[in-house]
Design a protein around this motif. Structure first.
Motif, mmCIF file in Angstrom:
data_model
loop_
_atom_site.group_PDB
_atom_site.id
_atom_site.type_symbol
_atom_site.label_atom_id
_atom_site.label_comp_id
_atom_site.label_asym_id
_atom_site.label_seq_id
_atom_site.Cartn_x
_atom_site.Cartn_y
_atom_site.Cartn_z
ATOM 1 N N THR A 1 -4.544 10.269 0.181
ATOM 2 C CA THR A 1 -4.970 9.169 -0.690
ATOM 3 C C THR A 1 -3.949 8.047 -0.651
ATOM 4 O O THR A 1 -2.738 8.286 -0.701
ATOM 5 C CB THR A 1 -5.140 9.660 -2.142
ATOM 6 N N ARG A 2 -4.446 6.839 -0.550
ATOM 7 C CA ARG A 2 -3.609 5.646 -0.580
ATOM 8 C C ARG A 2 -4.178 4.653 -1.592
ATOM 9 O O ARG A 2 -5.390 4.602 -1.797
ATOM 10 C CB ARG A 2 -3.533 4.981 0.797
ATOM 11 N N VAL A 3 -3.269 3.863 -2.185
ATOM 12 C CA VAL A 3 -3.671 2.798 -3.101
ATOM 13 C C VAL A 3 -3.195 1.466 -2.538
ATOM 14 O O VAL A 3 -2.020 1.313 -2.191
ATOM 15 C CB VAL A 3 -3.085 3.014 -4.511
ATOM 16 N N SER A 4 -4.121 0.524 -2.427
ATOM 17 C CA SER A 4 -3.784 -0.823 -1.962
ATOM 18 C C SER A 4 -4.157 -1.838 -3.042
ATOM 19 O O SER A 4 -4.863 -1.512 -4.001
ATOM 20 C CB SER A 4 -4.523 -1.144 -0.661
ATOM 21 N N TYR A 5 -3.674 -3.055 -2.877
ATOM 22 C CA TYR A 5 -3.904 -4.100 -3.872
ATOM 23 C C TYR A 5 -4.437 -5.360 -3.205
ATOM 24 O O TYR A 5 -4.022 -5.716 -2.099
ATOM 25 C CB TYR A 5 -2.609 -4.447 -4.607
ATOM 26 N N SER A 6 -5.348 -6.019 -3.868
ATOM 27 C CA SER A 6 -5.817 -7.328 -3.435
ATOM 28 C C SER A 6 -5.764 -8.276 -4.622
ATOM 29 O O SER A 6 -6.034 -7.874 -5.763
ATOM 30 C CB SER A 6 -7.246 -7.243 -2.882
ATOM 31 N N PRO A 7 -5.409 -9.536 -4.386
ATOM 32 C CA PRO A 7 -5.251 -10.463 -5.509
ATOM 33 C C PRO A 7 -6.584 -10.847 -6.136
ATOM 34 O O PRO A 7 -7.592 -11.000 -5.440
ATOM 35 C CB PRO A 7 -4.579 -11.675 -4.871
ATOM 36 N N LYS A 8 -6.592 -10.964 -7.447
ATOM 37 C CA LYS A 8 -7.745 -11.572 -8.104
ATOM 38 C C LYS A 8 -7.812 -13.026 -7.661
ATOM 39 O O LYS A 8 -6.794 -13.675 -7.476
ATOM 40 C CB LYS A 8 -7.598 -11.451 -9.621
ATOM 41 N N THR B 1 0.847 -1.197 0.000
ATOM 42 C CA THR B 1 0.000 0.000 0.000
ATOM 43 C C THR B 1 0.884 1.249 0.000
ATOM 44 O O THR B 1 1.849 1.342 0.760
ATOM 45 C CB THR B 1 -0.913 0.013 1.233
ATOM 46 N N ARG B 2 0.560 2.190 -0.885
ATOM 47 C CA ARG B 2 1.365 3.399 -1.000
ATOM 48 C C ARG B 2 0.484 4.637 -1.038
ATOM 49 O O ARG B 2 -0.650 4.587 -1.520
ATOM 50 C CB ARG B 2 2.213 3.356 -2.276
ATOM 51 N N ALA C 1 -3.566 -8.348 -9.701
ATOM 52 C CA ALA C 1 -4.044 -7.623 -8.520
ATOM 53 C C ALA C 1 -5.065 -6.567 -8.915
ATOM 54 O O ALA C 1 -4.987 -5.985 -10.000
ATOM 55 C CB ALA C 1 -2.874 -6.969 -7.789
ATOM 56 N N GLN C 2 -6.011 -6.341 -8.051
ATOM 57 C CA GLN C 2 -6.980 -5.266 -8.228
ATOM 58 C C GLN C 2 -6.595 -4.113 -7.316
ATOM 59 O O GLN C 2 -6.351 -4.313 -6.124
ATOM 60 C CB GLN C 2 -8.386 -5.746 -7.900
ATOM 61 N N SER C 3 -6.516 -2.929 -7.884
ATOM 62 C CA SER C 3 -6.158 -1.768 -7.071
ATOM 63 C C SER C 3 -7.394 -1.173 -6.413
ATOM 64 O O SER C 3 -8.501 -1.231 -6.957
ATOM 65 C CB SER C 3 -5.473 -0.709 -7.936
ATOM 66 N N ARG C 4 -7.180 -0.633 -5.249
ATOM 67 C CA ARG C 4 -8.257 0.026 -4.507
ATOM 68 C C ARG C 4 -7.723 1.364 -4.003
ATOM 69 O O ARG C 4 -6.690 1.413 -3.325
ATOM 70 C CB ARG C 4 -8.715 -0.823 -3.331
ATOM 71 N N THR C 5 -8.401 2.448 -4.342
ATOM 72 C CA THR C 5 -8.004 3.781 -3.899
ATOM 73 C C THR C 5 -8.858 4.199 -2.709
ATOM 74 O O THR C 5 -10.092 4.151 -2.772
ATOM 75 C CB THR C 5 -8.171 4.805 -5.034
ATOM 76 N N VAL C 6 -8.195 4.590 -1.617
ATOM 77 C CA VAL C 6 -8.893 5.050 -0.405
ATOM 78 C C VAL C 6 -8.426 6.463 -0.107
ATOM 79 O O VAL C 6 -7.235 6.690 0.118
ATOM 80 C CB VAL C 6 -8.613 4.125 0.795
ATOM 81 N N SER C 7 -9.349 7.415 -0.114
ATOM 82 C CA SER C 7 -9.029 8.812 0.192
ATOM 83 C C SER C 7 -9.785 9.242 1.436
ATOM 84 O O SER C 7 -10.902 8.771 1.696
ATOM 85 C CB SER C 7 -9.412 9.720 -0.981
ATOM 86 N N GLN C 8 -9.183 10.133 2.183
ATOM 87 C CA GLN C 8 -9.823 10.610 3.414
ATOM 88 C C GLN C 8 -9.661 12.116 3.541
ATOM 89 O O GLN C 8 -8.690 12.698 3.056
ATOM 90 C CB GLN C 8 -9.192 9.933 4.632
#
Length: 520
Positions: free
Chosen positions: A144-151, A131-132, A479-486
C-alpha cells in the motif's frame, strides 16, 4: 504626520501601480484611511460576485501548468520570492505602517514571518507530500502506498491587522503544494498585500495563479467560499463560524483562526521585574490588535505587588508615536471602529468599578486613533472586557493563590488560541502548559515563540478556530490523499465460502503473530 507626508511616502503613481494588480474589479470603490492621520490614503477598486467567479475560473485554468511545473520549479520561485521580500522590506514596512498604524519593529515581524514561511515551504513541500509506503492490511500479500495531489483552488480571506504575515502563512503552502489561490484582501491592508504579491510574481509565480479580489465579506467573501475547494479564514469568531458553515454546506474543508482572550500566568517563582518587561510586549504589540495578544494576566500573590508595580511603570514609559522609524514602542489603533471598541470596553469597566492603573485615555495629541496602553485591575464578570476579546491595548491583572487557581482561571473562557506562562523553572512551566486549553503555549514569551515556529502547527481550541496553519499540517490541508494498494500475487485471497473456511484459521494466526511482534 501630515497628509502631505503620507502622500509622499506612498506616492500616487506607486499606489496606482499596486491597485492596478486588481484585474477583477467593478466600478465601485472604497476609501482607505491612513490611521496615523485619519485622512484618505487612496481609493480601492472593489470586486463583484461575477469578478470573483471570473478570477476563480482563470485561476483553475492556470493551476494545471503550475502543478505540472513540479516541486523543483516551485522551490526555485519561492526561494527567489524570499529574497525579494527581504530586498524590498523598507517599502513593505512603509506600507504596513501607513495602513495599520503599527510601529516599524512590529511591522518587521510580518516581513520576518513571511520570509520564514516562504523558505520553509519551498524546502519542505516535496518531502511532506512525497508518496510513501504504508503498512498493508495483509503484509507480504499486499503493498500500500499513499500519494498526494493538490486541491485545485484555495480561497484565502485575510484580515487587516497582519495582512502580510497571515496572508503568506496560508497562501505560500498552497502555492508550494501546486494549488492556485484566490485571495480576498481586507481594504485596510490592500497596498501591503499587493506589494507582497508583486514580489512573488516577479519571482515567477504566474499572476493568474494568485488573483486578488476586494470587497465586502457578505458578498465578495461569500463568493470566494463558493468558488474554491478549500477556504482559509482569519478573523472574528462570529464571522468565521459563518464561513465554516458555508464551507460545510459545499462539503469543502476550512481552516479558521478566530478570536482569543489570551491569558498570561506569572508563577510565584518568576522574577517579577523580568516578567513585567517581557509581558508588556505580549500585551501591546500592534496595540493589542493581534489574535494571539495577551489580554489577561494572572500573577501569584507572592510577587503580585512587585510585578504590578514594575509593569505599570514600564507601561507608562512606553513611547507612543506615528514615527516611520524605530523610535516608537507602540503605535496607533487602525480605525475609528477599533478606537470606539477599545474606549467602550474601558469606559464600561471603569463605570462598573474597575481601577485604571495606567492609560485609559485617547491620545489625540498624537493622532486620531491613538489610545494609551491601558492596565486595569478589579475586572469582574459583568464587564465587557472580562470575557470578550477587546482586540486593543487593554490588559487586566488579577492575583491567584496557586498554580491550580491560575490554570482554572486561564481556562475559564470560550476561547483557546494562545496562552503564556512566565516562570523561573522551565520544567515547572512545561508541566502546567499541558493543562492549558490553548493551541499554542509560550514559556517566558508572550506569543512570538510559537508564532515564529513555522515548522509547528498553529491554531485554536474551542471557539478560537478550526484546523492548523504552519508545519506539515499547514500544507497537508491543501492536498488530497490517494491510497493505492496492490496484490503481490503471492497468495490468492479467499473469494468463496469454501476458501474462507480454509483460510480463516491462517488469517487469525497472522493477526495473533502481528500482535506478538508489536506490528501495527
Amino acid at each position: 504626520m501630515s497628509p502631505h507626508t503620507i502622500a509622499a511616502l506612498v506616492g500616487a503613481r506607486r499606489r496606482d501601480a499596486l491597485v492596478a494588480q486588481l484585474s477583477y474589479t467593478s466600478s465601485d470603490t472604497a476609501t482607505v484611511i491612513a490611521p496615523f492621520t485619519g485622512q484618505p490614503l487612496h481609493e480601492l477598486p472593489l470586486s463583484s460576485i461575477r469578478d470573483v467567479q471570473d478570477a476563480a475560473a482563470s485561476a483553475r485554468h492556470a493551476q494545471q501548468a503550475w502543478k505540472t511545473a513540479g516541486f523543483a520549479h516551485r522551490r526555485r520561485v519561492l526561494l527567489r520570492a524570499h529574497d525579494l521580500l527581504l530586498e524590498r522590506r523598507e517599502e513593505l514596512l512603509d506600507l504596513l505602517q501607513t495602513e495599520s498604524g503599527k510601529t516599524r519593529g512590529q511591522a518587521f515581524e510580518e516581513i520576518f514571518q513571511a520570509a520564514s514561511v516562504t523558505r520553509y515551504y519551498a524546502l519542505s513541500a516535496q518531502r511532506v507530500l512525497a508518496t510513501r509506503r504504508r503498512r498493508a492490511g495483509i503484509p507480504l500479500l499486499m503493498t500500500t502506498r499513499v500519494s498526494y495531489s493538490p486541491k485545485q483552488l484555495i480561497g484565502v480571506i485575510t484580515p487587516w491587522n497582519y495582512p502580510i504575515a497571515l496572508g503568506t502563512m496560508d497562501i505560500v503552502p498552497a502555492l508550494a503544494a501546486g494549488s492556485a489561490v484566490i485571495q480576498k484582501i481586507d481594504n485596510q491592508g490592500a497596498l501591503s498585500m499587493l506589494a507582497t504579491r508583486e514580489a512573488y510574481l516577479d519571482a515567477g509565480v504566474p499572476a493568474e495563479v494568485w488573483p486578488i479580489v476586494a470587497g465586502p465579506g457578505n458578498k465578495v467573501g461569500n463568493a470566494v467560499v463558493d468558488s474554491c475547494d478549500y477556504v482559509c479564514f482569519t478573523g472574528s469568531t462570529p464571522t468565521g463560524t459563518r464561513v465554516g458553515e458555508r464551507a460545510a454546506g459545499r462539503l469543502i474543508g476550512a481552516s479558521l483562526e478566530l478570536g482569543g482572550k489570551n491569558p498570561l500566568i506569572v508563577l510565584g517563582d518568576a522574577d517579577p521585574d523580568t516578567a513585567a518587561a517581557d509581558a508588556i510586549y505580549a500585551c501591546f504589540s500592534s496595540m493589542g490588535q493581534l489574535c494571539v495578544s495577551i489580554e489577561r494576566i494572572y500573577v501569584h500573590t507572592s510577587i503580585a505587588d512587585a510585578f504590578t508595580r514594575e509593569f505599570v511603570k514600564r507601561v507608562e514609559s512606553l513611547t507612543q508615536t506615528a514615527a516611520l522609524d524605530n523610535t516608537g514602542d507602540v503605535g496607533s489603533l487602525t480605525s475609528a471602529a477599533q478606537l470606539e471598541r477599545v474606549q467602550g470596553h474601558v469606559t464600561d469597566a471603569v463605570t462598573k468599578g474597575a481601577t485604571v492603573l495606567a492609560g485609559g485615555t485617547t491620545r489625540p495629541d498624537i493622532g486620531p486613533y491613538f489610545f494609551a496602553p491601558t492596565v486595569l485591575t478589579n475586572v469582574t464578570e459583568d464587564m465587557q472586557c472580562y470575557a470578550n476579546e477587546t482586540f486593543g491595548p487593554v490588559v487586566a491583572i488579577a492575583t491567584v493563590a496557586s498554580d491550580t487557581e491560575a490554570i482554572a482561571r486561564a481556562n475559564d473562557t470560550e476561547f483557546g488560541l494562545n496562552a503564556s506562562i512566565f516562570s523561573g523553572s522551565v520544567a515547572h512551566a512545561r508541566r502546567l502548559a499541558d493543562r492549558l486549553d490553548a493551541g499554542s503555549v509560550n514559556i517566558n514569551e508572550g506569543y512570538r515563540g510559537s508564532f515564529s515556529s513555522v515548522d509547528a502547527p498553529m491554531g485554536g481550541m474551542k471557539h478560537s478556530g478550526l484546523g492548523r496553519r504552519n508545519g506539515p499540517e499547514g500544507i497537508l490541508r491543501f492536498a488530497q490523499s490517494r491510497t493505492v494498494s496492490q496484490s503481490n500475487g503471492i497468495l490468492q485471497l479467499p473469494r468463496t465460502g469454501a476458501e474462507f473456511a480454509a483460510m480463516a484459521g491462517l488469517m487469525v494466526t497472522l493477526l495473533s503473530v502481528l500482535k506478538v511482534m508489536r506490528r501495527r
